[in-house]
Structures are given as structure tokens and as C-alpha cells.
Design a protein around this motif. Structure first.
Motif, short mmCIF file in Angstrom:
data_model
loop_
_atom_site.label_atom_id
_atom_site.label_comp_id
_atom_site.label_asym_id
_atom_site.label_seq_id
_atom_site.Cartn_x
_atom_site.Cartn_y
_atom_site.Cartn_z
N ALA A 92 0.86 -1.19 0.00
CA ALA A 92 0.00 0.00 0.00
C ALA A 92 0.89 1.23 0.00
O ALA A 92 2.00 1.20 0.52
N GLU A 93 0.38 2.30 -0.59
CA GLU A 93 1.14 3.56 -0.61
C GLU A 93 0.16 4.71 -0.76
O GLU A 93 -0.84 4.59 -1.47
N GLY A 94 0.44 5.80 -0.07
CA GLY A 94 -0.43 6.96 -0.23
C GLY A 94 -0.34 7.91 0.94
O GLY A 94 0.43 7.69 1.89
N LYS A 95 -1.14 8.96 0.89
CA LYS A 95 -1.15 9.91 2.00
C LYS A 95 -1.85 9.26 3.18
O LYS A 95 -2.84 8.54 3.03
N ILE A 96 -1.36 9.57 4.36
CA ILE A 96 -1.89 8.94 5.58
C ILE A 96 -3.37 9.23 5.74
O ILE A 96 -4.18 8.34 6.02
N ALA A 97 -3.69 10.51 5.53
CA ALA A 97 -5.10 10.90 5.76
C ALA A 97 -6.01 10.10 4.84
O ALA A 97 -7.08 9.65 5.27
N GLU A 98 -5.57 9.90 3.59
CA GLU A 98 -6.44 9.20 2.65
C GLU A 98 -6.48 7.71 2.97
O GLU A 98 -7.54 7.08 2.86
N LEU A 99 -5.33 7.14 3.34
CA LEU A 99 -5.29 5.70 3.61
C LEU A 99 -6.12 5.34 4.84
O LEU A 99 -6.76 4.28 4.89
N LEU A 100 -6.12 6.25 5.84
CA LEU A 100 -6.75 5.88 7.11
C LEU A 100 -8.23 6.27 7.16
O LEU A 100 -8.96 5.91 8.08
N ARG A 101 -8.64 7.02 6.17
CA ARG A 101 -10.02 7.51 6.23
C ARG A 101 -10.99 6.36 6.09
O ARG A 101 -10.87 5.51 5.21
N GLN A 102 -12.02 6.40 6.96
CA GLN A 102 -13.10 5.41 6.84
C GLN A 102 -14.19 6.06 6.01
O GLN A 102 -14.82 7.04 6.45
N PRO A 103 -14.46 5.54 4.85
CA PRO A 103 -15.35 6.27 3.92
C PRO A 103 -16.81 6.33 4.40
O PRO A 103 -17.55 7.22 4.02
N ASP A 104 -17.19 5.40 5.20
CA ASP A 104 -18.63 5.35 5.52
C ASP A 104 -18.94 5.82 6.93
O ASP A 104 -19.93 5.40 7.53
N ALA A 105 -18.06 6.68 7.50
CA ALA A 105 -18.35 7.18 8.84
C ALA A 105 -17.96 8.63 8.92
O ALA A 105 -17.07 9.10 8.23
#
Lengths: 463, 360, 305
Positions: C224-237
Motif C-alpha cells: 500500500a502507498e499513499g497519503k496517511i489521511a487518505e489511507l486511514l479515512r473510513q469512507p462510511d463514517a
């Protein structure tokens, strides 16, 4: 402006490189000084210089004491320094790589050559300090014994220029002999001309001449520096003759100057020792010109009884010499120290290159074995005969020995301790060859090899 | 539980600990490339001396024998002192000693086990070099009077088998490393040693002229001095090895044991390099002690040194084996006692030094 | 965290490392075809379990190991190019320092390896020792240091050349919470100054605090690779934080949300991190010193460096 900028940039780059090399060198010196091994080495060297002369008993004569100090003490100390330098050099890279400390240095903008040169310079500096201390210690001991025992002037250590007879070189003589044998169709069978030439050259180095009773032999000399009116010239003859027959040997030595056409005759009748020296003042040869005297003829006429006296055997290349004043003993000691320092520089370079390739214990072991092989190889070359060398079981060993001898001949040809003991001034040419070969050319080759390996070597382990 | 059971349990535990630590020391030491190099160099030097011998001194095999025993002493000293230094001071520096002593292992047990491990390495090394010495002496030029021949004969077959044994050991070690991923150093070290023993045993099947046994009568033995013509008739196995070398080699091994104890004691406080340097100094003084140190009063510095330093002349009796001489087993026993005393002294001092050593 | 510029400082394409035994047989494939880009000015975290290839990757980037295959460019040059090395600072996982040197001598030595003039090296040494709080031990041999003190020396030597790229392997390992906080503050300060930071750590909280982007390796492969904020975001909450809301109001808001969404709404009271609490307690005792970055690290480098 661009050229000035380029010059300034080049100067800055050179200064930066010097700082990097200096940093590596200072680290290596600190590493050496702050370990107990150096302290142990210094203690051993001190024991060698201070204790060994008291332990090894001489013959009680000043000459014997000088021999012990110069040959045993300096020889033993130099041997210790050789081993210490070799093993310290083996540790400089290997210990850092094995312990992963090299990684922090390797990621800095330092090229392999700068690492290698910095560590080598550190060893040179340490060896220079150690040699200076050892030689100063020995010199102090010599002066103290001179003062304590009241050595006569003739017994005090000296430094003299050595002039050998004007003769064809051994190689020229060997070539002439080979041509002669070829012309007479008397070349030995089963050997190549190269082998024959080599053997003839070795024999020419050690060729004896015999002066039978009633016989006469002459040699011509040209001094490397002129003899002035207030100086004295020493003639030295070494010879091989059975001890119990020496009593019947007697002769007349005639030493003459070619420039003034005057000669001095010295009767020699005490051949109980293997070496005879006698001094002749320059004034004995008549009016000495301002430019000094350079060319001399020495002859020896055997006046012993033809029925009872033995012939006199001389290696005319080595055993006949004229000696002239050649500076102070202290400066000659320093020249000897310089030769030894050059050998240590070579060993340091050798150990550094090995330490780049192997781990510390393996590098130290390989270095020691190669050192022993070098010493053994040189001895083998001296004792092996051509017949022995032809045997299939000996061929590999003889080949290795000859290769090692050829590679190290120039590095080791100066024999400073023998020169010091004999009161001979170390030749400037020999000094240049030693320094050039041991401290420049060979280390350059070793550095190139070491840097090539260091550039390719991976300095990190698996995770 | 009875107190006796607790004591015997503690003794049993200590023995197990000693065995485990000694074994680990042995394996860790012989897997190092330098241990294998030392073994190889000592064995090959011993085997090749008769080949490169350019002067015969008229004493059959003496140079080979003396060279072999010298190799055993010098190479053995480097191996013993280097191994002791590395395994004790190295482990202290790396912290693995602290990890071991964090278990219920006494310091004395740890140090003695280390010394035993190094002794085991030296013994294995000694076995190989002794065998090579026997082979080298058999292989060196001997004057033989035979029905068909009288003159010097070099037993090239024996020397070649010795070298071939080394090569075979290396090949086997390489194969074990390649196919079984076994440590090359361990296989090579043990293999070279055992190969020499096997070749030495194998020399019993042929004589110096290369003739295979069984042979009968005078042909049975060339040059070993035994009168096989008077024997039962046929000789089936006769190694023609100079077994008188064995006591001399044992004495050298006793000397190496003393150096092992000394190096182990020194390594509790000094680095490996310093340990080696001091051991080398003790070797030189020990050999020259007769001329340098005897005669001085015991309260003087020289007298004290004479008392404390082991007299290594007691362990160097190669000359006694020359010209048919023998070293009495009684002397070997006495030398063993002397060596044991020296070892006990050095190890005792080492235990005292180690007891106070910070390991953190 | 500042927006990273798009200029790549580290680029790998198809990077592969296979370790071989004496017979040249492959034993371990530590890195398998890694494509990685670290841009100028960002703080990049390289994560993964033990044996995932993080340290091997870093060592290949620094020229300590040679890639079996693939391309590596660091600061636009090959890893063993001295021009690139002049702008890199490296703190390994274990600081293998020379035990017989003092911290001052250590820093002067590494400064000399950059060809730095003596005066400049001495000035930077003083400032770095003050920054890592080792002035009191500046003339003691490093061999007698604790792990944390040795780590500080290691960190200081990584900064002696005011690097453009800082590579930190487990930078907070062995440090106490105060030290860890100072390291993280340092990383943030350097990043604000335009320094690119590549770090690895098993302490994921530290990575979350400082890194802009992360890559996760597992058995040599990039997972996995990417910005932390985007990787950790829970899309449905979605989470709302309101300060000063009393209990009845909070209950009313919860009830309204449950009515509107038809879903169960969870109500929590935010808590500070244990690190923050620890630092507050320690600060009350007056132990915590004021951390200040070394002045030379704030000075922009001359154009030709």
C-alpha cells in the motif's frame, strides 16, 4: 573570471579532499592510541630497546656491544613493528566493516581512495614516531656506553662512503660468459639460456678470486666523492681462508692515487681475523689538489711461502672496498630508519588491501602467512641449486619462491642494519630506490587494487 | 527431597551446563574461517616440508618431525589464544556473556566451560597435525637397504595421500555445504583432522617402496629396523610410523593446554589482540627462561618471573626422539601434572578476575 | 504538513534484491520489484513487519547494498555518487559509533568527511550537541553511553551536513518519550524548511504524527502507498467534535441523528494521547527543556551546495 572561478573551485575541492583524508587519518590514529594493543606494543618496544641489550651477552668488546645494539635490538624492534603494522593495517578496514561502523562513514561523500590514503597515512605517522623513538633509544644507548666504557675513537661507530672496485656488472659479466660458452659450444645441456644467464649472474655476484702465494691482484676505484687533504682513506679486505692456515699468509698492499701517481705500501701479516682495515691519510699521496683525489688503485701481493702458505680467497665485488668519511653516525641511523620506514609503509599498504578483502582474523592470518612465505622464499632462492630445482616435486615451490623473490627483491635489497654494523653509509641511490619502490610505487598498486575491491564491496549485511 | 538429591541435582546441572557451553564454544570456534585456515596451513606445511627439503642432514625425517611439532606449537598457540580471546572477551564485548550469565550459570562454570571448549578445539587440531607429522616423517627421505635398491627413498605415495586426504576433506565439506547447507568451516576443520588420521592408519597397508601388504620376510619391511624375517612369515599390516613422536606431541599439547588456560584468564580483562601478544611473550620467555631467568633469588623480579612463568622447555623434547630415543611415559605423566598445576593456577586467577568483571 | 513538491528526490523502478550464498544460489529475495517515489520536501514513512525489506531498501538507496535489478536514483544521481552523498544524512537502526571517541570528536570526524572547514565544523558541533542535550557529556567516550545517549549522537551526526535528504531508520528507538517528542518536532521543523525525510519505524503512532505519505512493505512487495489521511479515512463514517456540549444536549443530538439516519449513533468522549499526558506531567515537574533546532539547520544552504 571563469578560469579564476575554476581555479578557486579546484583549490576548494583539493582542500576539502585534504580535510576528508585528514579526518580519516586522525580517526585511525585515535583508534590506535586508545586501544591497549598499542600500549602493549610500546611496552614490548621499550623492553626490546632497554632490556634486550642487557640480556644478550656480547664478547665484551665495543664492536660486540655495537653489534648487539644495532643488529639484535634494532632487528628485533623492527620485526615487532613489521608484525604490528601488518596486523594493525589488517584491522583498519576489516574491523570497521565487520562491526558495521563503516556504514556511517561509507554514506558520507568520501571516495574509496580517500579512505585508503587516510588510513595509510595514519600508519605512516605512527610508524615514523615509533621508529624515531626506537632509533633514538638505541642511539642514546650507544652514546651512554661510549661514555661509560670510554670507547677509543677507532672503536666508535662511524659512517663511511663505500666504494667498490670498477668492474663490469654481474649481468654484463654473465652475458660475456654466456657468449663465450656459446662460441665454444659448451653450453650446459638441459637448461634454457635464460636459466644459464641467471645462474651465471648469481655466480658473478659471489665469484671468488684466489690470490696464491706469489700471486698479485689489482683493483681500480673511483670514489663517489673526492678525498680532501685533511681526510683519511680506509682500505678494507675481507677474505675466506682456513683459520689454521692463516698464520702463514702475508702480503704487501699497495694503495696508489692515479691523480698524483704516488702510492703507499702497507705490509700485512696478521690474517688471524677475517677482515683487515688500514687507514692512509690523503697527504701520504703527495700534494692533494683542491678538487681532491678520486681515482685509486689497490693491489695485493701474496708474499707467503709457496710451499706452506694458503691462497687468499676474496669475493672481489663484495670483499674489497675503499672507505671515506661519510657524515655522522646519527644521520646514517636516520637513513636506516628511513629505509625501515619505507618497508613498514609497504607492509601497511599490503595489510590495508587485505583488510578490504577479508575479515580481520582471515586478513591477519593471510598477511602473516604471506610474510613468512616471502622470508622463506628468499631463503629458498639462496640455497636451492639448479639440480634440486629441476626435480618435479620441487618445481612448484621453487617457482613460487623465485616469484616472491623477484617481487620483493627491490623492496628488501637495502640492508640497513648490516650497513650500520659495518660502519657503511647507506647509499643515496639505495635510499631513493627503497623509498620510491616501497613507499610510492608498490603502495600505489596496492591502493588501486584495494580501492577497486572497496568500491565493489557491499558494506551492509542482510536485515 | 534429601539434601543429597539437591546436591547431586546441582552437580548434574553444572555438568550439563559445562557440556552445553563447551560444545557451543567448540562449534563456534571451528566454524570461523580462520580456524580452518590455521588447520590447513599447519597440516600442509607439515606435509610439504619433506618435499621442499633441499638439504639432508643425515637424520631420517628429523626435519619433518621437528617442523610438524613446531607447527603444532606455533599454530596451536595462535589457535588456542585467539579462540580463547575471541570466545571470552568477544562475548563480553558483544553482550552474549551477560545473556548466558543471566541464566542460572555460575561465572566459574562459564569460564571453565569456555576453557574446556577451547581445549577441545586444540585437541582436535593436535590430532590432525600429529597425524600429518607422522605421515611427513614416514614420507621424508629414508636410507633404505633392499634387495634391489640401496639409497635414499622418499615415500611420495604417503605424502601424496596426505595431501589428497586434505583435498578430499575440503571436497566433502564443500559438498555438505552445497547440498546440506552445513557450515563449511566445521566440516572442513573436522574433515582435515580426520583425513590425516585415516591416511595414517592406511599407511599400514603398504611399505615405503609402494609395495602392498601382505609381504613375506625381508621384503615385508623396508627401513623400519624390525626383523620381519624372524617373524611369523607374512606381514599383513605395518604402518612404519614413528610412534615415538606421540609422547613428544602430547607434551606440546600439554603446553597448548597451559596457554589455553592462560589465554582464557587474560581474556577476562584484555582484548583478543592483547591476549595474543601476552601469550606470545610468555612463549618466548618460557622457551628462553632457562638462560634468562634461572639462578636468580626467588625474591627478585627475575626469580618471581621464573616461578610464575611456565617453563616450556619441559614440554619441548623433540631432540629426545632423535636417533632412536624415547620419551618415558612416566615423564609424560609428570609433565601432565605440571601442566595441570599451571592450568589450575591460571584458571584460578582467571576466575577471580572474572568474578569482579562488569558485564553490563 | 506542507504540500510536497512534485520533484522526486528518491526514485526506484523495479528494484530487486536477492541475497545469495557462497555458491551464488539465491537464498532470500528481500525486495521484489519495488517502485517507489519520494518527492521533495515530504516526510515519507516506510513501514512493514520484520523481514519485509525496509532496511534492505534503505541500504540500497544509500549505496551500502547493490541492487540485483532495477534502477535507483537519489537526488538525481546513483546512490554511490559522492555528489548525492554530500546532501544525505543517515541514522541507522543501530548507531554503530566508534566507542573510543567522544561525541564532540565523533561529530568533528563526520564533519571532516564532508570536507567542512574546521571552524564551521566546530560551530555546527556545538549547536548539534546543544540541540540533542549532550553538552554535559560532550567529552566522555561514547562507549560508556546508554542506548538513548548513543542514539542522540547518531541523530546529531546525521544532521551535521544540513542534509537535503534525511534517512532515519527507527529514529525514536531507545529514546524516552521526551526524546521521541523532540525527534518528531525536529522532523517536522526540518520538513517545514524543505528537507525531505524518509523514515522507518515500528511505532505507528510516531509515523502518524509526522509523515505525509507512507508505503507499507510486506515480504519485499509494496502492499500500500499513499497519503496517511487518505489511507486511514473510513469512507462510511463521519465524526463531529463539539466543545462545551452538556449531557442533555448531547443526548438530544444523538437521538436526532438516529431518527434521521435510522442507524445506531455512537457517542464518545475524546481523550488525549498517552504521550501528550506524559509530557504534561513531566512539564509540571520542570524536567522538560525547551527544544530548539540548531540554528545552522534553519539557515538555507548556499545555491552551489
Amino acid at each position: 573570471m571563469t578560469r579564476m572561478t575554476n581555479d578557486a573551485q579546484n583549490r576548494n575541492a583539493a582542500a576539502a579532499s585534504a580535510r576528508r583524508i585528514g579526518g580519516v587519518a586522525v580517526l585511525a590514529v585515535r583508534a590506535a592510541l586508545r586501544t591497549r594493543t598499542v600500549a602493549a606494543l610500546l611496552a614490548l618496544l621499550a623492553a626490546c630497546v632497554l632490556v634486550l641489550p642487557g640480556v644478550v651477552k656480547g664478547d665484551g668488546t665495543p664492536e660486540g656491544e655495537l653489534h648487539i645494539l644495532l643488529t639484535y635490538t634494532l632487528g628485533f624492534a623492527f620485526g615487532l613493528l613489521c608484525l604490528a603494522t601488518l596486523w594493525a593495517a589488517c584491522a583498519l578496514f576489516a574491523a570497521e566493516i565487520d562491526s558495521a561502523r563503516m556504514q556511517l562513514s561509507a554514506v558520507k561523500p568520501v571516495c574509496a581512495a580517500e579512505f585508503w590514503v587516510g588510513k595509510w597515512l595514519a600508519l605512516l605517522a605512527l610508524n615514523a614516531a615509533a621508529l624515531l623513538a626506537v632509533y633514538a633509544g638505541v642511539y642514546s644507548q650507544v652514546r651512554w656506553r661510549m661514555h661509560r666504557d670510554g670507547w677509543e675513537v677507532i672503536e666508535q661507530p662511524v659512517s663511511r662512503h663505500v666504494t667498490r672496485p670498477l668492474l663490469p656488472t654481474p649481468r654484463e659479466e654473465a652475458r660475456d660468459t654466456l657468449a663465450d660458452l656459446r662460441a665454444r659450444n659448451e653450453l650446459p645441456q638441459g637448461y634454457s639460456e635464460r636459466t644459464i644467464l641467471r645462474v651465471l649472474e648469481e655466480k658473478a655476484h659471489e665469484k671468488y678470486t684466489e690470490i696464491p702465494p706469489g700471486g698479485r691482484q689489482s683493483w681500480r676505484f673511483r670514489l663517489s666523492r673526492p678525498l680532501y687533504a685533511d681526510e683519511a682513506l680506509t682500505a678494507r679486505l675481507r677474505f675466506e681462508t682456513e683459520y689454521n692456515t692463516r698464520a702463514q699468509v702475508s702480503g704487501i698492499c699497495r694503495l696508489g692515487s692515479v691523480e698524483t701517481a704516488r702510492a703507499v705500501e702497507v705490509p700485512l701479516d696478521d690474517f688471524t681475523l677475517k677482515e683487515i682495515e688500514f687507514d692512509v691519510e690523503a697527504r701520504a699521496f703527495g700534494q692533494v689538489p683542491a678538487a681532491g683525489l678520486r681515482t685509486f688503485e689497490l693491489s695485493f701481493a701474496h708474499t707467503g711461502d709457496a710451499q706452506r702458505a694458503a691462497g687468499l680467497l676474496l669475493r672481489f665485488r663484495k670483499d674489497v672496498a675503499l672507505l671515506t668519511p661519510g657524515g655522522s653516525f646519527w644521520m646514517n641511523l636516520m637513513r636506516a630508519a628511513a629505509v625501515h620506514w619505507s618497508v613498514l609503509a609497504l607492509l601497511a599498504a599490503f595489510g590495508l588491501t587485505l583488510s578490504v578483502c577479508f575479515s580481520l582474523p582471515v586478513a591477519a592470518f593471510v598477511a602473516t602467512v604471506l610474510l613468512v612465505l616471502t622470508m622463506v622464499g628468499n631463503s629458498v632462492v639462496q640455497v636451492v641449486s639448479e639440480e634440486d630445482a629441476q626435480k618435479w616435486s620441487n618445481r612448484a615451490g621453487v617457482m613460487v619462491s623465485r616469484t616472491v623473490h623477484g617481487a620483493t627483491r627491490r623492496a628488501l635489497q637495502a640492508e640497513p642494519l648490516a650497513a650500520l654494523t659495518n660502519g657503511e653509509r647507506l647509499d643515496a641511490g639505495m635510499l631513493r630506490v627503497s623509498l620510491g619502490w616501497n613507499a610510492l610505487l608498490l603502495p600505489l598498486l596496492l591502493a588501486a587494487a584495494g580501492c577497486a575491491v572497496l568500491r565493489r564491496r557491499e558494506l551492509a549485511d542482510t536485515e | 527431597m534429601f539434601p543429597h538429591d539437591a546436591q547431586s541435582g546441582a552437580r548434574g546441572l553444572a555438568l550439563k551446563q559445562v557440556r552445553a557451553i563447551a560444545r557451543a564454544t567448540l562449534v563456534e570456534a571451528i566454524q570461523q574461517p580462520v580456524a580452518f585456515l590455521i588447520m590447513l596451513s599447519a597440516v600442509m606445511t607439515t606435509l610439504l616440508v619433506p618435499v621442499f627439503q633441499f638439504h639432508r642432514f643425515g637424520e631420517d625425517g628429523r626435519l619433518a618431525r621437528d617442523s610438524g611439532l613446531s607447527c603444532l606449537l606455533v599454530f596451536g598457540l595462535v589457535l588456542a589464544a585467539g579462540t580463547a580471546g575471541r570466545t571470552v572477551s568477544g562475548e563480553i564485548a558483544r553482550g552474549t556473556a551477560a545473556a548466558a550469565l543471566g541464566k542460572p550459570v555460575r561465572r566459574v562454570t562459564f569460564l571453565l566451560a569456555k576453557a574446556l571448549g577451547v581445549l577441545a578445539v586444540t585437541a582436535l587440531f593436535g590430532l590432525g597435525v600429529l597425524s600429518a607429522t607422522l605421515l611427513a616423517e614416514r614420507g621424508s627421505a629414508h636410507f633404505i637397504t633392499h634387495a634391489d635398491y640401496a639409497g635414499y627413498v622418499t615415500d611420495v605415495i604417503t605424502l601424496a595421500l596426505g595431501v589428497a586426504g586434505v583435498a578430499a576433506a575440503l571436497l566433502v565439506a564443500a559438498a555438505r555445504h552445497y547440498f546440506g547447507r552445513r557450515r563449511f568451516g566445521v566440516s572442513a576443520f573436522v574433515g582435515v583432522s580426520l583425513s590425516q588420521v585415516l591416511v595414517a592408519l592406511g599407511t599400514g597397508f603398504y611399505n615405503r617402496l609402494g609395495q602392498l601388504y601382505p609381504l613375506h620376510g625381508e621384503a615385508a619391511c623396508t627401513g623400519c629396523g624390525a626383523d620381519h624375517a624372524q617373524a611369523a612369515g607374512w606381514v599383513f599390516y605395518h604402518p612404519e610410523l614413528n610412534l615415538r613422536v606421540i609422547p613428544a606431541a602430547l607434551l606440546v599439547l600439554f603446553a597448548l593446554a597451559v596457554f589455553t588456560a592462560l589465554a582464557t584468564a587474560l581474556a577476562t580483562r584484555l582484548s583478543t589482540g592483547s591476549t595474543l601478544a601476552v601469550c606470545a611473550g610468555v612463549l618466548l620467555l618460557g622457551l628462553a627462561g632457562d638462560s634468562l631467568l634461572t639462578g636468580a633469588p626467588f625474591w627478585s623480579g627475575r626469580g618471581l618471573a621464573a616461578g610464575l612463568l611456565p617453563d616450556l622447555q619441559n614440554f619441548w623434547l623433540c631432540d629426545a626422539v632423535a636417533r632412536g630415543g624415547r620419551i618415558a611415559w612416566r615423564y609424560v605423566g609428570e609433565a601432565a601434572l605440571y601442566a595441570l598445576t599451571c592450568c589450575a593456577f591460571f584458571l584460578g586467577a582467571g576466575c577471580l578476575a572474572f568474578r569482579e568483571r562488569d558485564l553490563g | 504538513m506542507p504540500e510536497s513538491k512534485q520533484q522526486p528526490v528518491i526514485e526506484t523502478r523495479g528494484l530487486r534484491k536477492v541475497f545469495r550464498d557462497f555458491w551464488r544460489r539465491p537464498t532470500v529475495e528481500a525486495v521484489k520489484g519495488l517502485d517507489l517515489t519520494v518527492n521533495d520536501g515530504e516526510v515519507f514513512g516506510l513501514l512493514g513487519p520484520n523481514g519485509s525489506g525496509k532496511s534492505t531498501t534503505i541500504k540500497m538507496l544509500l549505496g551500502l547494498l547493490r541492487p540485483t535489478a532495477g534502477v535507483v536514483r537519489v537526488l538525481g544521481a546513483a546512490p554511490d555518487d559522492t555528489r548525492a552523498k554530500a546532501r544525505i544524512g543517515y541514522l541507522p537502526e543501530v548507531s554503530h559509533l566508534h566507542p573510543f571517541l567522544t561525541p564532540r570528536e565523533t561529530l568533528l570526524y563526520y564533519a571532516s568527511l564532508f570536507g567542512m572547514p574546521r571552524g564551521e565544523a566546530a560551530r555546527r558541533t556545538r549547536e548539534l550537541l546543544a540541540m540533542v542535550d549532550l553538552e554535559h557529556a560532550a567529552d566522555r567516550a561514547v562507549g560508556g553511553f546508554s542506548k538513548g545517549m548513543a542514539r542522540r549522537v547518531g541523530l546529531a551526526q546525521a544532521l551535521v551536513n544540513a542534509p537535503a535528504l534525511l534517512v532515519l531508520d527507527e529514529p525514536t528507538s531507545g529514546l524516552d518519550p521526551i526524546g521521541s517528542r523532540e525527534v518528531k518536532d525536529l522532523v517536522c521543523a526540518l520538513a517545514r524548511g524543505g528537507v525531505t525525510v524518509l523514515m522507518t519505524s515500528h511505532l505507528l503512532a510516531d509515523v502518524e504524527d509526522v509523515c505525509d505519505r507512507v508505503a507499507i512493505l510486506e515480504r519485499g512487495v509494496l502492499r500500500a502507498e499513499g497519503k496517511i489521511a487518505e489511507l486511514l479515512r473510513q469512507p462510511d463514517a463521519v465524526r463531529f467534535e463539539v466543545e462545551g456540549l452538556d449531557e442533555p444536549s448531547a443526548a438530544a443530538v444523538r437521538a436526532e441523528l438516529e431518527t434521521r439516519t435510522g442507524r445506531r449513533v455512537r457517542q464518545e468522549y475524546p481523550a488525549m494521547s498517552l504521550e501528550r499526558y506524559f509530557l504534561q506531567v513531566v512539564a509540571q515537574d520542570g524536567r522538560q527543556r525547551a527544544f530548539a533546532i540548531a540554528p545552522f539547520l534553519n539557515t538555507p544552504p548556499p545555491p552551489n551546495s
